[in-house]
Design a protein around this motif. Structure first.
Motif, mmCIF file in Angstrom:
data_model
loop_
_atom_site.group_PDB
_atom_site.id
_atom_site.type_symbol
_atom_site.label_atom_id
_atom_site.label_comp_id
_atom_site.label_asym_id
_atom_site.label_seq_id
_atom_site.Cartn_x
_atom_site.Cartn_y
_atom_site.Cartn_z
ATOM 1 N N VAL A 27 33.859 36.997 48.045
ATOM 2 C CA VAL A 27 35.126 36.275 47.822
ATOM 3 C C VAL A 27 36.283 37.266 47.701
ATOM 4 N N VAL A 28 36.063 38.347 46.961
ATOM 5 C CA VAL A 28 37.085 39.389 46.851
ATOM 6 C C VAL A 28 37.331 40.013 48.227
ATOM 7 N N LEU A 29 36.257 40.230 48.976
ATOM 8 C CA LEU A 29 36.403 40.791 50.324
ATOM 9 C C LEU A 29 37.270 39.884 51.203
ATOM 10 N N ALA A 30 37.050 38.576 51.083
ATOM 11 C CA ALA A 30 37.860 37.618 51.860
ATOM 12 C C ALA A 30 39.336 37.746 51.475
ATOM 13 N N ALA A 31 39.616 37.818 50.167
ATOM 14 C CA ALA A 31 41.012 37.974 49.718
ATOM 15 C C ALA A 31 41.584 39.297 50.221
ATOM 16 N N GLU A 77 45.242 39.319 37.135
ATOM 17 C CA GLU A 77 44.241 38.619 36.334
ATOM 18 C C GLU A 77 44.072 37.179 36.836
ATOM 19 N N GLU A 78 45.186 36.530 37.129
ATOM 20 C CA GLU A 78 45.110 35.151 37.637
ATOM 21 C C GLU A 78 44.442 35.095 39.006
ATOM 22 N N LEU A 79 44.737 36.074 39.855
ATOM 23 C CA LEU A 79 44.045 36.129 41.159
ATOM 24 C C LEU A 79 42.543 36.221 40.940
ATOM 25 N N HIS A 80 42.132 37.086 40.018
ATOM 26 C CA HIS A 80 40.696 37.261 39.795
ATOM 27 C C HIS A 80 40.064 36.014 39.184
ATOM 28 N N ILE A 81 40.799 35.318 38.329
ATOM 29 C CA ILE A 81 40.291 34.042 37.805
ATOM 30 C C ILE A 81 40.099 33.061 38.965
ATOM 31 N N GLY A 82 41.070 33.011 39.852
ATOM 32 C CA GLY A 82 40.981 32.110 41.010
ATOM 33 C C GLY A 82 39.831 32.468 41.931
ATOM 34 N N LEU A 83 39.657 33.767 42.186
ATOM 35 C CA LEU A 83 38.563 34.195 43.077
ATOM 36 C C LEU A 83 37.204 33.929 42.437
ATOM 37 N N ARG A 84 37.137 34.125 41.108
ATOM 38 C CA ARG A 84 35.878 33.803 40.418
ATOM 39 C C ARG A 84 35.589 32.307 40.505
#
Lengths: 300, 300
Positions: free
Chosen positions: A75-79, B52-59
């Motif tokens: 998912v991080v890779l996609a972003a 932090e919000e991006l990572h919450i969204g990706l999680r």
């Protein structure tokens, strides 16, 4: 809730959905999800998305999530490959005070890299590749040297693999922590890193192939520079002669972060223990005043 | 590719990312991914998304994908509760010819429901709940009855479960296929369905709780009406007295699809084998001329 909350035609869907978020717990969550819905619905309208295309997209998202494992985050890779991670990183570190631009932490940083002394080599003796000397100064935004700043450095090997991806490398190879001297200066020895592909075994790899994009990152060295009185700088310095400098698959290269990996052909100028040809990189870091923050461990 | 493809500031990220899609295989994929990137980047800018919000969204996205199983699709559920599925369905079935509005197929349709005769009851004898008689006519957009149209019907029980969710129900209970008579008319018997919650064990359930939204769909009966010379109609008819009619968690209710579930208290009017009180629903379907298409099996 009255019958005005019932959808009449497709025109009213977005307003009805947004109204359903009215009681969301927390204004920030409400704001972000509302904006997400506006953009998602606008996308559907703009491209006239068909049901088949929606299902292809939903299957792609499901496959990306399913490809996450303890050691790989698809998912991080996609972003990353859609430029979203870089956009968020750059927007959250505006450059107005002259500090060094930041770049992504990436998935390969590790806690507890070896503590080294100035001039040490972070490449174990059996690591192949051209020798390299990296040096520079750490300053504040007023130009004052910062003594005792911590420089945590990590990089891929000349075959394009980090030690924790590569059974050929020793534990913690090509990783080290250095302190700046009283003049804020640092230097260390290593080998020239190579660029490498991001993982392409999953749905993101399939997307890159459909987009006819190569999966490579240009050669770079990662730095995390910290000092108690300054904001922690997480960045990457890219080789100016790297093949993929203008097409980094994760859009991590910014102009300010291109370093001159200078080839040195004269043995006489080489530091003790290095034979020509070798490379030098001089790169200075400017830290912004503020709270020192340790990054969270890379998300899983 | 020149150095103009290197990012200067955050302002240039979106253009550089879009340029990387230039050689995408297929104009439609390029168009959709380009529009996706424009909207995703615009969302980041508009809400000033933090890392932090991006990572919450990706999680969250990772957790949604990971929650998909062979028997449950959390990604589709996410699209449903954000109104995306309904928006796409409605936009792909414009109402301009007077045909019946469509609604989502949903995850509970099954191939090979029992073939029934006009007037048959689709509820096995041990199914609890108020008896119900459903009837109506299938017509084309010129008002002409369509004889021999196939009506595939499925619904939840009065406890809000489909037979394949409920060990108490017989295989294929509350499912059946009917043919319209020479006047295009159909009728069948059943029990009144109840509304039910969507699955809330996963991250979408957590989102609904944070949004203080209930997880219920209002009571409804699913219909798939098909005929070789007409477009297949997939729709749902909702109970007009259902508690959650104005707050369907998946936004499936459109005004045109609300049926009058009429309570009948006089035993004398009841069809043979039914005792009052019982319910009646009369609902006519209008099919648009076109190619008959069988829906793909629900995506996994």
């Amino acid at each position: 809730m009255g019958s005005d909350r019932i959808i009449d035609t497709e025109m009213s869907v977005t307003e009805v959905v947004k109204a359903a978020l009215e009681r969301t717990d927390g204004p920030r969550l409400k704001q972000i999800v509302t904006a997400f819905i506006e953009h998602a619905h606008a996308l559907v309208r703009e491209v006239n998305l068909t049901e088949e295309e929606l299902h292809i997209g939903l299957r792609f998202i499901g496959a990306v999530g399913q490809a996450n494992t303890d050691s790989h985050n698809e998912v991080v890779l996609a972003a990353d490959v859609l430029g979203i991670s870089t956009l968020v990183a750059l927007r959250n570190s505006p450059q107005q005070h002259g500090q060094t631009a930041r770049a992504l932490l990436g998935p390969f940083w590790r806690l507890n890299a070896p503590e080294c002394s100035c001039g040490d080599c972070i490449a174990r003796s059996d690591t192949p590749g051209a020798p390299m000397v990296v040096s520079g100064q750490v300053r504040d935004t007023h130009g004052k040297p910062i003594a005792g700043a911590l420089i945590d450095v990590w990089q891929a090997s000349p075959v394009g693999l980090y030690e924790n991806q590569d059974p050929e490398q020793d534990e913690m190879n090509l990783r080290g922590k250095f302190r700046t001297d009283p003049d804020g200066r640092y230097h260390f020895r290593t080998v020239r890193p190579a660029g490498y592909p991001v993982p392409t075994h999953g749905p993101v790899g399939a997307l890159l192939r459909a987009q006819k994009r190569h999966p490579y990152r240009p050669a770079h060295i990662h730095f995390m520079v910290s000092d108690p009185a300054h904001k922690t700088l997480v960045t990457q310095v890219f080789s100016d002669d790297s093949e993929h400098l203008t097409s980094d698959v994760v859009f991590g290269v910014t102009k300010a972060l291109i370093g001159h990996f200078k080839r040195q052909d004269f043995a006489a100028s080489a530091p003790a223990g290095i034979t020509a040809p070798y490379f030098t990189l001089e790169y200075d870091f400017v830290l912004e005043e503020g709270r020192s923050e340790f990054p969270e461990p890379p998300i899983k």
